[in-house]
Motif scaffolding. Structure first.
Motif, PDB file in Angstrom:
ATOM      1  N   ARG A   1     -13.281  -4.991  -2.381  1.00 18.88           N
ATOM      2  CA  ARG A   1     -12.650  -6.300  -2.627  1.00 18.88           C
ATOM      3  C   ARG A   1     -12.870  -7.234  -1.430  1.00 18.88           C
ATOM      4  NH1 ARG A   1      -6.316  -5.421  -0.924  1.00 18.88           N
ATOM      5  NH2 ARG A   1      -6.938  -4.970   1.203  1.00 18.88           N
TER       6      ARG A   1
ATOM      7  N   SER B   1      -2.359   4.881  -3.108  1.00 18.31           N
ATOM      8  CA  SER B   1      -3.016   3.745  -3.779  1.00 18.31           C
ATOM      9  C   SER B   1      -2.067   2.563  -3.918  1.00 18.31           C
ATOM     10  CB  SER B   1      -3.533   4.152  -5.156  1.00 18.31           C
ATOM     11  OG  SER B   1      -4.339   5.286  -5.057  1.00 18.31           O
TER      12      SER B   1
ATOM     13  N   CYS C   1       3.604   9.030  -6.689  1.00 18.09           N
ATOM     14  CA  CYS C   1       2.566   8.606  -7.646  1.00 18.09           C
ATOM     15  C   CYS C   1       2.932   8.824  -9.117  1.00 18.09           C
ATOM     16  CB  CYS C   1       1.260   9.337  -7.339  1.00 18.09           C
ATOM     17  SG  CYS C   1      -0.089   8.884  -8.455  1.00 18.09           S
TER      18      CYS C   1
ATOM     19  N   MET D   1     -10.797   2.923   0.534  1.00 15.79           N
ATOM     20  CA  MET D   1     -10.076   2.161   1.558  1.00 15.79           C
ATOM     21  C   MET D   1     -11.038   1.265   2.320  1.00 15.79           C
ATOM     22  SD  MET D   1      -7.878   5.377   2.823  1.00 15.79           S
ATOM     23  CE  MET D   1      -7.380   6.495   1.519  1.00 15.79           C
TER      24      MET D   1
ATOM     25  N   PRO E   1     -10.838  -1.497 -10.258  1.00 14.31           N
ATOM     26  CA  PRO E   1     -10.217  -0.182 -10.414  1.00 14.31           C
ATOM     27  C   PRO E   1     -10.139   0.191 -11.891  1.00 14.31           C
ATOM     28  CG  PRO E   1      -8.603  -1.829  -9.654  1.00 14.31           C
ATOM     29  CD  PRO E   1      -9.916  -2.518  -9.751  1.00 14.31           C
ATOM     30  N   GLY E   2     -10.097   1.461 -12.181  1.00 13.93           N
ATOM     31  CA  GLY E   2      -9.985   1.886 -13.576  1.00 13.93           C
ATOM     32  C   GLY E   2     -10.537   3.286 -13.770  1.00 13.93           C
TER      33      GLY E   2
ATOM     34  N   ALA F   1     -10.591   5.461 -10.461  1.00 12.80           N
ATOM     35  CA  ALA F   1     -10.926   4.741  -9.231  1.00 12.80           C
ATOM     36  C   ALA F   1      -9.808   3.767  -8.886  1.00 12.80           C
ATOM     37  CB  ALA F   1     -12.250   3.994  -9.407  1.00 12.80           C
ATOM     38  N   SER F   2      -9.345   3.834  -7.624  1.00 11.96           N
ATOM     39  CA  SER F   2      -8.253   2.950  -7.218  1.00 11.96           C
ATOM     40  C   SER F   2      -8.425   2.533  -5.769  1.00 11.96           C
ATOM     41  CB  SER F   2      -6.905   3.644  -7.407  1.00 11.96           C
ATOM     42  OG  SER F   2      -6.775   4.707  -6.489  1.00 11.96           O
ATOM     43  N   GLY F   3      -7.551   1.678  -5.303  1.00 15.50           N
ATOM     44  CA  GLY F   3      -7.617   1.206  -3.923  1.00 15.50           C
ATOM     45  C   GLY F   3      -8.355  -0.116  -3.812  1.00 15.50           C
ATOM     46  N   HIS F   4      -9.016  -0.300  -2.671  1.00 17.06           N
ATOM     47  CA  HIS F   4      -9.614  -1.603  -2.347  1.00 17.06           C
ATOM     48  C   HIS F   4     -10.971  -1.844  -3.004  1.00 17.06           C
ATOM     49  CE1 HIS F   4      -7.034  -1.227   1.532  1.00 17.06           C
ATOM     50  NE2 HIS F   4      -6.351  -1.776   0.547  1.00 17.06           N
TER      51      HIS F   4
ATOM     52  N   CYS G   1      -2.320   4.396 -10.502  1.00 17.07           N
ATOM     53  CA  CYS G   1      -2.887   3.980  -9.216  1.00 17.07           C
ATOM     54  C   CYS G   1      -3.926   2.875  -9.347  1.00 17.07           C
ATOM     55  CB  CYS G   1      -3.504   5.184  -8.514  1.00 17.07           C
ATOM     56  SG  CYS G   1      -2.777   6.755  -9.001  1.00 17.07           S
TER      57      CYS G   1
ATOM     58  N   ARG H   1      -3.998  10.223 -18.517  1.00 15.71           N
ATOM     59  CA  ARG H   1      -3.138   9.224 -19.155  1.00 15.71           C
ATOM     60  C   ARG H   1      -3.989   8.266 -19.992  1.00 15.71           C
ATOM     61  NH1 ARG H   1      -0.553   4.253 -15.851  1.00 15.71           N
ATOM     62  NH2 ARG H   1       0.210   3.061 -17.628  1.00 15.71           N
TER      63      ARG H   1
ATOM     64  N   PRO I   1      -1.808  12.415  -6.612  1.00 18.20           N
ATOM     65  CA  PRO I   1      -1.971  10.996  -6.292  1.00 18.20           C
ATOM     66  C   PRO I   1      -3.427  10.538  -6.395  1.00 18.20           C
ATOM     67  CG  PRO I   1      -0.373  11.946  -4.833  1.00 18.20           C
ATOM     68  CD  PRO I   1      -0.921  13.082  -5.661  1.00 18.20           C
ATOM     69  N   GLY I   2      -3.606   9.399  -7.041  1.00 19.48           N
ATOM     70  CA  GLY I   2      -4.941   8.855  -7.245  1.00 19.48           C
ATOM     71  C   GLY I   2      -5.528   9.186  -8.601  1.00 19.48           C
ATOM     72  N   THR I   3      -4.828   9.978  -9.393  1.00 20.72           N
ATOM     73  CA  THR I   3      -5.383  10.446 -10.666  1.00 20.72           C
ATOM     74  C   THR I   3      -4.625   9.843 -11.856  1.00 20.72           C
ATOM     75  OG1 THR I   3      -5.668  12.528  -9.479  1.00 20.72           O
ATOM     76  CG2 THR I   3      -6.193  12.533 -11.824  1.00 20.72           C
ATOM     77  N   PHE I   4      -5.375   9.193 -12.753  1.00 21.98           N
ATOM     78  CA  PHE I   4      -4.720   8.617 -13.941  1.00 21.98           C
ATOM     79  C   PHE I   4      -5.633   8.650 -15.147  1.00 21.98           C
ATOM     80  CE2 PHE I   4      -7.018   4.634 -12.989  1.00 21.98           C
ATOM     81  CZ  PHE I   4      -7.170   4.736 -11.611  1.00 21.98           C
TER      82      PHE I   4
ATOM     83  N   GLY J   1       0.811   7.949 -11.665  1.00 21.02           N
ATOM     84  CA  GLY J   1      -0.390   7.942 -12.505  1.00 21.02           C
ATOM     85  C   GLY J   1      -0.776   6.547 -12.939  1.00 21.02           C
TER      86      GLY J   1
ATOM     87  N   ILE K   1      -9.989   7.347  -4.311  1.00 15.66           N
ATOM     88  CA  ILE K   1      -9.216   6.293  -3.641  1.00 15.66           C
ATOM     89  C   ILE K   1     -10.070   5.670  -2.545  1.00 15.66           C
ATOM     90  CG2 ILE K   1      -7.042   5.733  -2.482  1.00 15.66           C
ATOM     91  CD1 ILE K   1      -5.947   8.449  -3.484  1.00 15.66           C
TER      92      ILE K   1
ATOM     93  N   LEU L   1      -1.582   1.036  -0.517  1.00 17.72           N
ATOM     94  CA  LEU L   1      -2.765   0.242  -0.163  1.00 17.72           C
ATOM     95  C   LEU L   1      -2.716  -1.145  -0.802  1.00 17.72           C
ATOM     96  CD1 LEU L   1      -5.659   2.840  -0.719  1.00 17.72           C
ATOM     97  CD2 LEU L   1      -5.004   1.864   1.474  1.00 17.72           C
ATOM     98  N   MET L   2      -2.116  -1.227  -1.978  1.00 14.76           N
ATOM     99  CA  MET L   2      -2.123  -2.481  -2.732  1.00 14.76           C
ATOM    100  C   MET L   2      -0.824  -3.271  -2.579  1.00 14.76           C
ATOM    101  SD  MET L   2      -5.156  -2.471  -3.781  1.00 14.76           S
ATOM    102  CE  MET L   2      -5.286  -3.772  -4.989  1.00 14.76           C
TER     103      MET L   2
END
Ligand SMILES: Cc1cc2nc3c(=O)[nH]c(=O)nc-3n(C[C@H](O)[C@H](O)[C@H](O)COP(=O)(O)O)c2cc1C
Ligand code: SF4
Ligand code: FES
Lengths: 447, 181
Positions: free
Chosen positions: A275, B94, B131, A333, A250-251, A243-246, B135, A93, A87-90, B133, A331, B97-98
């Motif tokens: 944000r 994530s 998740c 917060m 993000p990207g 990078a994700s979350g508040h 996020c 991709r 979780p948190g990883t993209f 992918g 991530i 959170l959103m």
């Protein structure tokens, strides 16, 4: 902005096609490796580069490659880990979708170094459309003579295939991945033997992350020493961070290792700040498995030094005041976030993804999820918080694979750094109402 | 599935199966099991019935139980019928959170079913998943092969309308909507 080695051309129109990729210098590493290097000298370059595995553990790639057993007459395999389920990883991709040929090129060059006649890219099933993109890139590579028999007229022949998974985080663990690739349930194997000795179908195998294999391309092109100049200390090169979350932006960002965390979060070149101009509360810096850190500790180490995006700096202070770079799933917060609820989403995840082979993991993840649910439901007690701590402490080191630890660490860190929140939840259950609870705790006004 | 429908791949899919098997060394054809189960799920109404698993096993010349063992391990395989559009909403950190919970609540209200249920017309199933992918573009949901990202409740409404109007099943292997790069 720092140096880019992987995503230099990610915004060039058509870079996902063979012709544009080739125009931008693509496949040069294959040419250089096959025509001017030996497999041994290539492994040496990767060793010199200081490249460390980008899948999470950070193990030196050159060293891993040199462990590969080479019994005569036995096939060897390279397997690319494109399971990306932390979780948190993209980032993988992003890389595969934008620049698929970079991975294909890395697969060919790396396979030459390892003496592998076939390689497989194991990609999570949900990324089916990405698998299609990769298959198209592989087809183009065959059509242009980079794959198949006697590549560039040398005696190196290679075939590369895409293999799709079907939804299981555990298949990112390398031995579970190999089981899955053999058409079985994704149950991790007991090690030893390690894959370097007995991996895919019992043959010596190297499993590497997408980003690790892609990084071999600039290493071969520029030389290991030049690569080692980039970054900081033993954290050489660049790293892709998801990078994700508040945050405002993000990207996926490629950054030179050693960038201050504060700059990464607040600079316009990267996350662009929190944000709505809110306050930073906490960060999970390397994917769900690594310890969460409160704002003070992610921006500065316990010694008061600026925290840097590197294996060493993020790890500074061990798990008491530090964390890990992990997979680079960052991530963020803000001050409205409930740490208890966030932890619940993690614990529910690990319980769902445990393969069930080991009792401490199978039972422990279930208990942790249930207790957190009870606390969020307003029925928790102080003894439950202690019980959570007790359960997590009894998983580490007692399981076949590291998923058990990955489930325990986030619980330990959340309680270590945010114990007062857990206590507030059990002492004032009447206040628990998702976010409202945290507005009150932090004396904030709901927006 | 209609009881009298014969379980057999189209010629095209069968050819693809045999092509897949050739990717592995001699005798290691079991490796094609997961890819073929995906093809089967897509071809036979979005789920793997015992008969379908038996059929897949027969292609690979393995025991039916081996196909079941694998199918039951992986979350993308459905062992029960699901709606034509399987709405899979990510619920992990994530996305939570959103605002993923708002998306789920909205879907439940709009479709009049709870998470895990299917609408009476067999069109939609709501499922929360871990998740995917995506996020950085949270909240998100996957329907078939397609990722729908940066969701807002309005966007969700438009998507539901579009899917309902098309009436078509969306499967994982069917990469329909090209993503703008
Ligand atoms: C539960 C679990 C999940 C993992 N998931 C992934 C993953 O999705 N992608 C990945 O590259 N490595 C993952 N790993 C790490 C792999 O086991 C392995 O260390 C890695 O693929 C090695 O490649 P590297 O040296 O290039 O990082 C996971 C490990 C564990 C224990
Ligand atoms: S630690 Fe958990 S996931 Fe890993 S083998 Fe044991 S039960 Fe399976
Ligand atoms: S947390 Fe939802 S896609 Fe990663």
């Amino acid at each position: 902005m720092g140096k880019k080695l992987l995503l230099e051309h990610d915004h060039v129109p058509g870079i996902n096609s063979y012709s544009v990729y080739r125009e931008k210098g693509g496949y040069a590493s294959v040419e250089k490796a096959l025509k001017t290097m030996t497999p041994e000298s290539l492994v040496e370059e990767v060793k010199k580069s200081g490249l460390r595995g980008r899948g999470g553990a950070g193990f030196p790639t050159g060293l891993k490659w040199s462990f590969l057993a080479k019994p005569p007459g036995v096939e060897r395999y390279l397997v690319c880990n494109a399971d990306e389920s932390e979780p948190g990883t993209f980032k993988d991709r992003y890389l595969m979708e934008r620049i698929p040929h970079l991975l294909v090129e890395g697969m060919i060059t790396s396979s030459f170094a390892l003496g592998a006649k076939s390689s497989y890219i194991y990609i999570r099933g949900e990324y089916f459309y990405v698998a299609k993109i990769l298959e198209k890139a592989i087809e183009e590579a065959y059509a242009n003579g980079w794959l198949g028999k006697n590549i560039l007229g040398t005696d190196f022949s290679h075939d590369c295939y895409v293999q799709i998974g079907a939804g299981a985080y555990i298949c990112g663990e390398e031995t579970a991945l190999l089981e899955s690739l053999e058409g079985k349930r994704g149950n991790p194997r007991i090690k030893p033997p390690f894959p370097a000795v007995a991996g895919l179908w019992g043959c010596p195998t190297v499993v590497n992350n997408v980003e690790t294999i892609a990084a071999v391309v600039p290493i071969v092109n520029q030389g290991g020493e030049a690569y080692a100049q980039i970054g900081i200390g033993k954290s050489t090169g660049t790293k892709l961070i998801s990078a994700s979350g508040h945050i405002n932006k993000p990207g996926v960002y490629e950054l030179e290792l050693g960038l201050p965390v504060e700059e990464f979060i607040y600079s316009e070149a990267y996350c662009g700040g929190i944000r709505g101009g809110r306050k930073l509360k906490a960060v999970v810096a390397g994917g769900s498995s690594v310890p969460i850190l409160p704002a003070e500790l992610i921006l500065k180490t316990a010694k008061g030094e600026p925290r840097l995006m590197s294996y060493e700096s993020l790890g500074d202070g061990g798990f008491i005041t530090g964390t890990m770079l992990g997979s680079g799933g960052f991530i963020v917060m803000d001050d409205t976030t409930s740490i208890v609820k966030n932890l619940y989403t993690f614990s529910r995840f690990y319980h769902h993804e445990s393969c069930g082979q080991c009792s401490p993991c199978r039972e422990g993840t279930g208990w942790m999820e249930k207790i957190l649910h009870k606390i969020l439901d307003g029925h928790g007690t102080l003894a439950d918080v202690d019980l959570l701590w007790d359960i997590q402490s009894k998983i580490e080191g007692k399981t076949i694979c590291p998923l058990g630890e990955a489930a325990a660490w986030p619980v330990a860190a959340a309680i270590r750094h945010f114990r007062s929140e857990f206590e507030d939840y059990v002492k004032n259950p009447g206040n628990i109402q998702d976010v409202k609870h945290y507005y009150r705790l932090n004396n904030l006004q709901p927006a | 599935m209609a009881a009298n429908k014969k379980i057999e791949f189209s010629e095209e899919t069968l050819a693809l199966c045999h092509k897949l098997i050739k990717r592995y060394p001699e005798g290691k054809h079991k490796s094609a099991l997961i890819p073929i189960l995906h093809l089967a799920q897509a071809e036979f109404d979005g789920w793997l019935s015992p008969e379908v698993m038996e059929y897949v096993a027969s292609i690979l010349k393995i025991q039916a139980i081996e196909a079941f063992e694998v199918a039951s391990f992986y979350s993308m395989f459905n062992l029960k019928p699901v709606g034509k559009c399987h709405l899979e909403i990510c619920r992990t950190s994530s996305c939570w959170l959103m605002g993923a919970e708002d998306v789920v609540r909205h879907l439940e209200k709009r479709l009049g079913i709870k998470e895990g249920e299917t609408t009476p017309d067999g069109m939609f199933t709501i499922k929360t998943v871990e998740c995917l992918g995506s996020c950085g573009t949270a909240p998100m949901m996957q329907v078939g092969a397609d990722y729908y990202e940066n969701l807002t409740l309005e966007k969700v409404d438009q998507l539901l309308d579009r899917m309902k109007a098309s009436g078509k099943r969306k499967s994982y292997t069917d990469v329909a909507e090209t993503r703008p790069l």
